[in-house]
Scaffold this motif. Structure first.
Motif, PDB file in Angstrom:
ATOM      1  N   ARG A  31       0.832  -1.198   0.000  1.00 21.55           N
ATOM      2  CA  ARG A  31       0.000   0.000   0.000  1.00 21.55           C
ATOM      3  C   ARG A  31       0.868   1.250   0.000  1.00 21.55           C
ATOM      4  O   ARG A  31       2.021   1.250   0.448  1.00 21.55           O
ATOM      5  CB  ARG A  31      -0.949   0.017   1.203  1.00 21.55           C
ATOM      6  N   SER A  32       0.274   2.312  -0.518  1.00 22.70           N
ATOM      7  CA  SER A  32       0.884   3.636  -0.513  1.00 22.70           C
ATOM      8  C   SER A  32      -0.092   4.582   0.158  1.00 22.70           C
ATOM      9  O   SER A  32      -1.272   4.608  -0.180  1.00 22.70           O
ATOM     10  CB  SER A  32       1.168   4.105  -1.945  1.00 22.70           C
ATOM     11  N   MET A  33       0.391   5.362   1.097  1.00 22.62           N
ATOM     12  CA  MET A  33      -0.460   6.317   1.802  1.00 22.62           C
ATOM     13  C   MET A  33      -0.308   7.732   1.243  1.00 22.62           C
ATOM     14  O   MET A  33      -0.891   8.675   1.776  1.00 22.62           O
ATOM     15  CB  MET A  33      -0.144   6.297   3.296  1.00 22.62           C
ATOM     16  N   ASP A  34       0.450   7.873   0.145  1.00 24.14           N
ATOM     17  CA  ASP A  34       0.656   9.196  -0.446  1.00 24.14           C
ATOM     18  C   ASP A  34       0.327   9.191  -1.941  1.00 24.14           C
ATOM     19  O   ASP A  34       1.040   9.762  -2.755  1.00 24.14           O
ATOM     20  CB  ASP A  34       2.082   9.689  -0.214  1.00 24.14           C
ATOM     21  N   ALA A  35      -0.777   8.515  -2.275  1.00 23.21           N
ATOM     22  CA  ALA A  35      -1.284   8.491  -3.652  1.00 23.21           C
ATOM     23  C   ALA A  35      -0.310   7.878  -4.647  1.00 23.21           C
ATOM     24  O   ALA A  35      -0.343   8.209  -5.834  1.00 23.21           O
ATOM     25  CB  ALA A  35      -1.690   9.889  -4.113  1.00 23.21           C
ATOM     26  N   PHE A  83       5.782   3.461  -1.603  1.00 20.31           N
ATOM     27  CA  PHE A  83       5.041   2.308  -1.084  1.00 20.31           C
ATOM     28  C   PHE A  83       5.707   1.750   0.157  1.00 20.31           C
ATOM     29  O   PHE A  83       6.937   1.787   0.288  1.00 20.31           O
ATOM     30  CB  PHE A  83       4.949   1.208  -2.150  1.00 20.31           C
ATOM     31  N   GLU A  84       4.882   1.228   1.043  1.00 16.11           N
ATOM     32  CA  GLU A  84       5.394   0.488   2.187  1.00 16.11           C
ATOM     33  C   GLU A  84       5.916  -0.868   1.716  1.00 16.11           C
ATOM     34  O   GLU A  84       5.681  -1.289   0.584  1.00 16.11           O
ATOM     35  CB  GLU A  84       4.284   0.309   3.226  1.00 16.11           C
ATOM     36  N   ALA A  85       6.609  -1.573   2.585  1.00 15.37           N
ATOM     37  CA  ALA A  85       7.171  -2.880   2.228  1.00 15.37           C
ATOM     38  C   ALA A  85       6.059  -3.876   1.910  1.00 15.37           C
ATOM     39  O   ALA A  85       4.947  -3.775   2.445  1.00 15.37           O
ATOM     40  CB  ALA A  85       8.030  -3.405   3.370  1.00 15.37           C
ATOM     41  N   PRO A  86       6.330  -4.868   1.040  1.00 14.74           N
ATOM     42  CA  PRO A  86       5.317  -5.871   0.714  1.00 14.74           C
ATOM     43  C   PRO A  86       4.920  -6.677   1.948  1.00 14.74           C
ATOM     44  O   PRO A  86       5.727  -6.920   2.847  1.00 14.74           O
ATOM     45  CB  PRO A  86       6.005  -6.760  -0.323  1.00 14.74           C
ATOM     46  N   VAL A  87       3.667  -7.106   1.979  1.00  9.94           N
ATOM     47  CA  VAL A  87       3.136  -7.953   3.048  1.00  9.94           C
ATOM     48  C   VAL A  87       2.639  -9.249   2.412  1.00  9.94           C
ATOM     49  O   VAL A  87       1.937  -9.217   1.401  1.00  9.94           O
ATOM     50  CB  VAL A  87       1.982  -7.261   3.794  1.00  9.94           C
ATOM     51  N   ALA A  88       3.009 -10.395   2.975  1.00 13.62           N
ATOM     52  CA  ALA A  88       2.556 -11.696   2.488  1.00 13.62           C
ATOM     53  C   ALA A  88       1.277 -12.079   3.228  1.00 13.62           C
ATOM     54  O   ALA A  88       1.282 -12.257   4.438  1.00 13.62           O
ATOM     55  CB  ALA A  88       3.629 -12.754   2.697  1.00 13.62           C
ATOM     56  N   ALA A 118      -7.607   0.300   6.690  1.00 14.64           N
ATOM     57  CA  ALA A 118      -6.950   0.784   5.468  1.00 14.64           C
ATOM     58  C   ALA A 118      -5.727  -0.037   5.082  1.00 14.64           C
ATOM     59  O   ALA A 118      -4.785   0.484   4.480  1.00 14.64           O
ATOM     60  CB  ALA A 118      -6.580   2.255   5.598  1.00 14.64           C
ATOM     61  N   GLY A 119      -5.728  -1.329   5.413  1.00 12.24           N
ATOM     62  CA  GLY A 119      -4.640  -2.201   5.007  1.00 12.24           C
ATOM     63  C   GLY A 119      -3.497  -2.316   5.990  1.00 12.24           C
ATOM     64  O   GLY A 119      -2.512  -3.006   5.714  1.00 12.24           O
ATOM     65  N   ALA A 120      -3.607  -1.665   7.161  1.00 13.70           N
ATOM     66  CA  ALA A 120      -2.545  -1.789   8.164  1.00 13.70           C
ATOM     67  C   ALA A 120      -2.483  -3.206   8.710  1.00 13.70           C
ATOM     68  O   ALA A 120      -1.410  -3.706   9.059  1.00 13.70           O
ATOM     69  CB  ALA A 120      -2.765  -0.784   9.293  1.00 13.70           C
ATOM     70  N   SER A 121      -3.632  -3.884   8.794  1.00 12.84           N
ATOM     71  CA  SER A 121      -3.690  -5.276   9.244  1.00 12.84           C
ATOM     72  C   SER A 121      -4.863  -5.960   8.565  1.00 12.84           C
ATOM     73  O   SER A 121      -5.818  -5.306   8.141  1.00 12.84           O
ATOM     74  CB  SER A 121      -3.837  -5.351  10.775  1.00 12.84           C
TER      75      SER A 121
END
Length: 314
Positions: A193-197, A201-206, A249-252
């Motif tokens: 996810r990206s929180m700045d449009a 991007f944040e690191a990938p999550v499996a 919002a995809g944090a968890s």
């Protein structure tokens, strides 16, 4: 999204599709303003001067339609990814097709999402080194300008494992999912996810529920206030359609996915299906609807389709 894509507006629908007429490939768009009872004549999206088209997606923002696709220009060594926009159902276009990327002998598949003037595009490219790479690009001014260069979302993988992205936008946050094999031979359901449009991007999550199983092209959608849904299917050994849910919002995400497939009668051709797929994912304020299908072993019968609707708790 390989051959056609559909989006809806407040007043109708837009359908983009690839047509092959005696070897001549065209990308066309038709519109409906009466709920699909009738459709306009097909109108071309791509300009003349190409030899092949692969992959198409379309998104509607209010009354504007945006189409993204990959095509091989005549005489060119590499496919290019294009985007084009219209305010009147492709009767006229807002400028010529814009080139997002030109890299590698094959670019496919593609995915697009929009929110207001922000456009987010995910696409895969097969590089000269025979590796496949997943990219992201975005515009925050309705497609007038884009990032200086597309962002790489994953490490290169074998061209036999071309990533199929899905993209969603909500409150300026970009959500991307795909099936990744960049960390080894096993499929991983990957999320970023990206929180700045889409600037970073944040690191990938499996998110993978059961490592080692085949994960088929996942889909993502987002709904107010902060809900994100990821639908996917696993194949070969307990095939099923599944859904992850995030309320922040995809944090968890939920630790275990919801199983969407209702078990068919024992002893029937669907008791131990070979294949499963999530075909469509649609979410809103009250929950999410998922269209899924399963295929019996050795294609012993026609695919079995189902719709699952999950509502949010009060």
């Amino acid at each position: 999204r390989e051959g056609f894509a559909l989006c809806c507006t407040d007043t109708g629908a837009q359908l983009a599709y690839i047509a092959d007429d005696e070897g001549a490939t065209e990308l066309l768009l038709v519109s409906s303003t009466d709920g699909g009872a009738s459709w306009s004549d097909p109108r071309p999206v791509a300009e003349p001067g190409y030899s092949s088209i692969h992959g198409v997606d379309v998104v509607c923002c209010e009354e504007r339609v945006h189409v993204v696709w990959s095509q091989l220009p005549e005489g060119a060594p590499a496919f290019e990814t294009y985007v084009r926009s219209s305010d009147d159902g492709a009767s006229t276009w807002l400028g010529a097709p814009h080139v997002i990327s030109s890299a590698g002998p094959l670019v496919t598949p593609v995915a697009i999402a929009c929110e207001g003037a922000t456009l987010a595009i995910g696409f895969s490219s097969i590089l000269e080194a025979e590796d496949a790479q997943l990219y992201f690009d975005r515009s925050i001014d309705g497609g007038a300008t884009w990032l200086p260069a597309p962002l790489e979302l994953d490490a290169p993988v074998s061209r036999a494992e071309v990533p199929t992205p899905s993209v969603a936008l909500l409150n300026g946050a970009v959500h991307v999912v795909w099936t990744s094999r960049s960390s080894g031979p096993r499929d991983t359901l990957a999320y970023r996810r990206s929180m700045d449009a889409g600037s970073s991007f944040e690191a990938p999550v499996a998110l993978t529920a059961r490592p080692g199983q085949r994960i088929r092209a996942p889909l993502v959608c987002a709904a107010p206030p902060f809900d994100v849904y990821v639908g996917f299917a696993r194949d070969f050994g307990d095939s099923a359609a599944l859904l992850f849910h995030s309320q922040d919002a995809g944090a968890s995400f939920t630790l275990d996915p919801y199983v969407l497939r209702v078990a068919p009668p024992a002893g029937g051709p669907f008791e131990d299906p070979d294949l499963a797929a999530v075909a469509e994912l649609c979410c809103g304020l009250d929950g999410v609807a998922v269209l899924w299908q399963i295929q019996p072993p050795r294609y012993a019968a026609a695919p079995f389709h189902g719709v699952a609707v999950l509502t949010k708790s009060p």
